[in-house]
Design an enzyme around this catalytic site. Structure first.
Site, PDB file in Angstrom:
ATOM      1  N   THR A 197      -4.143 -22.962   4.531  1.00  0.00           N
ATOM      2  CA  THR A 197      -2.977 -22.794   5.403  1.00  0.00           C
ATOM      3  C   THR A 197      -2.544 -21.326   5.466  1.00  0.00           C
ATOM      4  O   THR A 197      -1.498 -20.953   4.931  1.00  0.00           O
ATOM      5  CB  THR A 197      -1.798 -23.652   4.872  1.00  0.00           C
ATOM      6  OG1 THR A 197      -1.647 -23.382   3.462  1.00  0.00           O
ATOM      7  CG2 THR A 197      -2.029 -25.127   5.074  1.00  0.00           C
ATOM      8  N   HIS A 217      -1.442 -13.612  -0.993  1.00  0.00           N
ATOM      9  CA  HIS A 217      -2.701 -14.021  -0.362  1.00  0.00           C
ATOM     10  C   HIS A 217      -2.607 -15.417   0.252  1.00  0.00           C
ATOM     11  O   HIS A 217      -3.538 -15.852   0.905  1.00  0.00           O
ATOM     12  CB  HIS A 217      -3.850 -13.944  -1.372  1.00  0.00           C
ATOM     13  CG  HIS A 217      -4.329 -12.539  -1.604  1.00  0.00           C
ATOM     14  ND1 HIS A 217      -5.337 -12.210  -2.470  1.00  0.00           N
ATOM     15  CD2 HIS A 217      -3.926 -11.372  -1.058  1.00  0.00           C
ATOM     16  CE1 HIS A 217      -5.519 -10.898  -2.456  1.00  0.00           C
ATOM     17  NE2 HIS A 217      -4.671 -10.362  -1.614  1.00  0.00           N
ATOM     18  N   THR A 218      -1.490 -16.103   0.054  1.00  0.00           N
ATOM     19  CA  THR A 218      -1.280 -17.385   0.738  1.00  0.00           C
ATOM     20  C   THR A 218      -1.345 -17.223   2.254  1.00  0.00           C
ATOM     21  O   THR A 218      -1.654 -18.175   2.967  1.00  0.00           O
ATOM     22  CB  THR A 218       0.074 -18.022   0.331  1.00  0.00           C
ATOM     23  OG1 THR A 218       0.169 -19.309   0.937  1.00  0.00           O
ATOM     24  CG2 THR A 218       1.262 -17.181   0.760  1.00  0.00           C
ATOM     25  N   GLY A 259       4.501   5.954  -4.607  1.00  0.00           N
ATOM     26  CA  GLY A 259       5.595   5.010  -4.390  1.00  0.00           C
ATOM     27  C   GLY A 259       6.007   4.887  -2.936  1.00  0.00           C
ATOM     28  O   GLY A 259       5.368   5.452  -2.041  1.00  0.00           O
ATOM     29  N   SER A 296       4.470   7.607   3.011  1.00  0.00           N
ATOM     30  CA  SER A 296       3.336   8.524   3.199  1.00  0.00           C
ATOM     31  C   SER A 296       2.159   7.868   3.912  1.00  0.00           C
ATOM     32  O   SER A 296       1.465   8.520   4.693  1.00  0.00           O
ATOM     33  CB  SER A 296       2.904   9.111   1.847  1.00  0.00           C
ATOM     34  OG  SER A 296       2.564   8.079   0.945  1.00  0.00           O
ATOM     35  N   ASP A 352       2.873 -21.041   1.389  1.00  0.00           N
ATOM     36  CA  ASP A 352       2.969 -22.213   0.516  1.00  0.00           C
ATOM     37  C   ASP A 352       2.166 -21.991  -0.765  1.00  0.00           C
ATOM     38  O   ASP A 352       1.718 -20.877  -1.039  1.00  0.00           O
ATOM     39  CB  ASP A 352       2.489 -23.469   1.270  1.00  0.00           C
ATOM     40  CG  ASP A 352       1.040 -23.324   1.737  1.00  0.00           C
ATOM     41  OD1 ASP A 352       0.337 -22.392   1.271  1.00  0.00           O
ATOM     42  OD2 ASP A 352       0.616 -24.136   2.570  1.00  0.00           O
ATOM     43  N   ASP A 359      -6.814 -19.594   1.721  1.00  0.00           N
ATOM     44  CA  ASP A 359      -6.456 -20.997   1.458  1.00  0.00           C
ATOM     45  C   ASP A 359      -6.512 -21.767   2.781  1.00  0.00           C
ATOM     46  O   ASP A 359      -6.858 -21.192   3.825  1.00  0.00           O
ATOM     47  CB  ASP A 359      -5.107 -21.127   0.729  1.00  0.00           C
ATOM     48  CG  ASP A 359      -3.883 -20.858   1.619  1.00  0.00           C
ATOM     49  OD1 ASP A 359      -4.054 -20.671   2.841  1.00  0.00           O
ATOM     50  OD2 ASP A 359      -2.771 -20.844   1.081  1.00  0.00           O
ATOM     51  N   HIS A 387       0.808  -1.218   0.000  1.00  0.00           N
ATOM     52  CA  HIS A 387       0.000   0.000   0.000  1.00  0.00           C
ATOM     53  C   HIS A 387       0.841   1.268   0.000  1.00  0.00           C
ATOM     54  O   HIS A 387       0.381   2.307  -0.448  1.00  0.00           O
ATOM     55  CB  HIS A 387      -0.987  -0.027   1.167  1.00  0.00           C
ATOM     56  CG  HIS A 387      -2.155  -0.912   0.904  1.00  0.00           C
ATOM     57  ND1 HIS A 387      -3.459  -0.553   1.163  1.00  0.00           N
ATOM     58  CD2 HIS A 387      -2.224  -2.153   0.356  1.00  0.00           C
ATOM     59  CE1 HIS A 387      -4.264  -1.546   0.803  1.00  0.00           C
ATOM     60  NE2 HIS A 387      -3.540  -2.520   0.330  1.00  0.00           N
ATOM     61  N   ASP A 388       2.066   1.185   0.524  1.00  0.00           N
ATOM     62  CA  ASP A 388       2.943   2.354   0.419  1.00  0.00           C
ATOM     63  C   ASP A 388       3.488   2.462  -1.009  1.00  0.00           C
ATOM     64  O   ASP A 388       3.426   3.521  -1.630  1.00  0.00           O
ATOM     65  CB  ASP A 388       4.103   2.253   1.432  1.00  0.00           C
ATOM     66  CG  ASP A 388       4.828   3.591   1.626  1.00  0.00           C
ATOM     67  OD1 ASP A 388       4.170   4.650   1.518  1.00  0.00           O
ATOM     68  OD2 ASP A 388       6.043   3.586   1.899  1.00  0.00           O
TER      69      ASP A 388
HETATM   70  C1  LIG Z   1       7.130  10.402  -2.579  1.00  0.00           C
HETATM   71  O1  LIG Z   1       6.529  11.622  -2.267  1.00  0.00           O
HETATM   72  C2  LIG Z   1       7.020  12.779  -2.939  1.00  0.00           C
HETATM   73  C3  LIG Z   1       6.169  13.932  -2.540  1.00  0.00           C
HETATM   74  O2  LIG Z   1       6.449  14.335  -1.261  1.00  0.00           O
HETATM   75  C4  LIG Z   1       7.034  12.563  -4.421  1.00  0.00           C
HETATM   76  O3  LIG Z   1       7.521  13.684  -5.076  1.00  0.00           O
HETATM   77  C5  LIG Z   1       7.831  11.338  -4.758  1.00  0.00           C
HETATM   78  O4  LIG Z   1       7.875  11.155  -6.114  1.00  0.00           O
HETATM   79  C6  LIG Z   1       7.243  10.169  -4.047  1.00  0.00           C
HETATM   80  N1  LIG Z   1       7.845   8.914  -4.420  1.00  0.00           N
HETATM   81  C7  LIG Z   1       9.050   8.467  -4.084  1.00  0.00           C
HETATM   82  C8  LIG Z   1       9.389   7.099  -4.551  1.00  0.00           C
HETATM   83  O5  LIG Z   1       9.849   9.080  -3.419  1.00  0.00           O
END
Ligand SMILES: *[C@@H]1O[C@H](CO)[C@@H](O)[C@H](O)[C@H]1NC(C)=O
Ligand SMILES: *[C@@H]1O[C@H](CO)[C@@H](O)[C@H](O)[C@H]1NC(C)=O
EC number: 1.11.1.-
Length: 349
Positions: A215, A190-191, A80, A84, A220, A213, A67-68
């Site tokens: 287990t 998801h395992t 990315g 955040s 696995d 699943d 999720h990050d």
């Molecule tokens: C993370 O956040 C900043 C904005 O604060 C952004 O510019 C940047 O591209 C983002 N991604 C990464 C991998 O740092």
């Protein structure tokens, strides 16, 4: 002229920038791998996960990793793995991030202990790798450091949702720069997944806590096999989500999905590579520093890792409050953590 050159030096020396308070210390980049420091960070993360292998918080950390990083957009280099989701409640409160509260709070305590020394983004990365490795069978994925924390929240609606049409799922992975093969490999997390709550079309929370699943506390191949074998009406204690069945059937992903049923080493390799790629999303992360000796070696599955002819069935162990049956396929119902690329659900952060 002199002013210009001073500015240039300041841009190169991060300490100069920090000293001038242009960039707060906590956002500073790592310049080398201090493995003693990182082993202390690991200890603090594992303390949060608890002594139980493949614990709910450990598994939730794998989801947090997705999720990050999963907000990344190759086109404009935004989103990315920049911490955040851990830094900003506004992002953590978006419905795609439901049920990540506990792991975020746990990792914030780790961050506070090492504040100024490590970034949130690197903590999330390490926690996701330790969450994976702590599950029997889970890969030992190379750890890289040097991510900088974001100063603004990312948009969690960029994450794939579990009831989205397959075209959306594919395009959301492509937006991140991931291939269909990498999608098929990553969904295998998801395992160790469990459902947090039901989609609106189903009885309220009728499926909450159910595994994907037989287990769920073992890394696995049963997820791949059982999703294919029992796409509907899974056995007691299990549930299926739309996205998993769709990926197992779609012509763009079904061949890899089916291949992984009998190829543990191939899946481990593809999963590991895709996790490293996700952890390096962003042009700013082109030169991360490898940090060896922090993520421990993989724990073999009980009875040994599957090889062709030994698919690991009968080796599974639900652990915790699981109910072992004659085949040793425990059903670990009742845990609260879990892995999911994104499970929209009710409730707030
Ligand atoms: C993370 O956040 C900043 C904005 O604060 C952004 O510019 C940047 O591209 C983002 N991604 C990464 C991998 O740092
Ligand atoms: C897949 O699951 C079925 C039961 O649904 C089992 O009979 C079969 O042996 C499994 N195959 C593999 C390769 O795990």
């Amino acid at each position: 002229m002199r002013i210009l050159s001073t500015t240039t030096i300041c841009l190169i020396l991060s300490s100069c920038l920090a000293g001038s308070s242009a960039v707060p210390t906590l956002e500073r980049r790592q310049t080398g791998c201090d493995s003693a420091l990182w082993n202390r960070v690991k200890g603090a993360i594992m303390e949060q996960f608890g002594s139980r292998p493949c614990s709910p918080l450990g598994r939730a950390a794998i989801r947090l990793y997705f999720h990050d990083a999963g907000t990344y957009d190759t086109k404009d280099d935004t989103g990315g793995p920049n911490g955040s989701v851990m830094r900003f409640d506004s992002e953590a409160n978006q419905p795609q991030n439901n049920h990540l509260r506990d792991v975020i709070l746990a990792l914030r305590t780790v961050y506070d202990r090492f504040s100024g020394q490590v970034s949130r983004a690197d903590i999330i990365n390490l926690a996701g790798l330790l969450g994976t490795q702590s599950c029997p069978g889970g890969a030992s994925i190379p750890f890289f450091i040097g991510r900088k924390d974001s100063t603004t929240p990312d948009d969690a609606s960029r994450l794939p949702g579990d009831t989205e049409p397959m075209d959306n799922i594919i395009s959301k992975f492509q937006r991140q720069g991931l291939t269909n093969k990498q999608l098929a490999a990553l969904i295998g997390a998801h395992t160790t997944g469990k459902r947090f709550s039901s989609p609106p079309s189903e009885p309220v929370n009728g499926n909450a806590g159910l595994a994907f699943d037989s287990t769920p506390e073992v890394w696995d191949l049963n997820y791949y096999n059982e999703t294919l074998q029992q796409p509907t009406s899974p056995p007691l204690g299990q549930t299926r989500i739309q996205v998993d069945v769709a990926i197992s059937r779609d012509p763009r992903t079904k061949n890899e999905f089916a291949r992984y049923v009998t190829d543990f080493d191939g899946w481990t390799k593809d999963f590991t590579e895709a996790m490293v790629v996700m952890g390096k999303f962003g042009r700013a992360n082109a030169n991360l520093i490898k940090c060896d000796g922090v993520v421990p070696a993989a724990i073999p599955l009980p009875g040994g890792n599957p090889t062709p002819g030994n698919n690991g069935l009968g080796n599974g162990n639900g652990g915790g409050n699981g109910n072992g049956n004659g085949n040793g396929n425990g059903k670990g119902i009742g845990g609260t953590g879990g892995v999911a690329l994104a499970l929209p659900a009710s409730g707030t952060f």
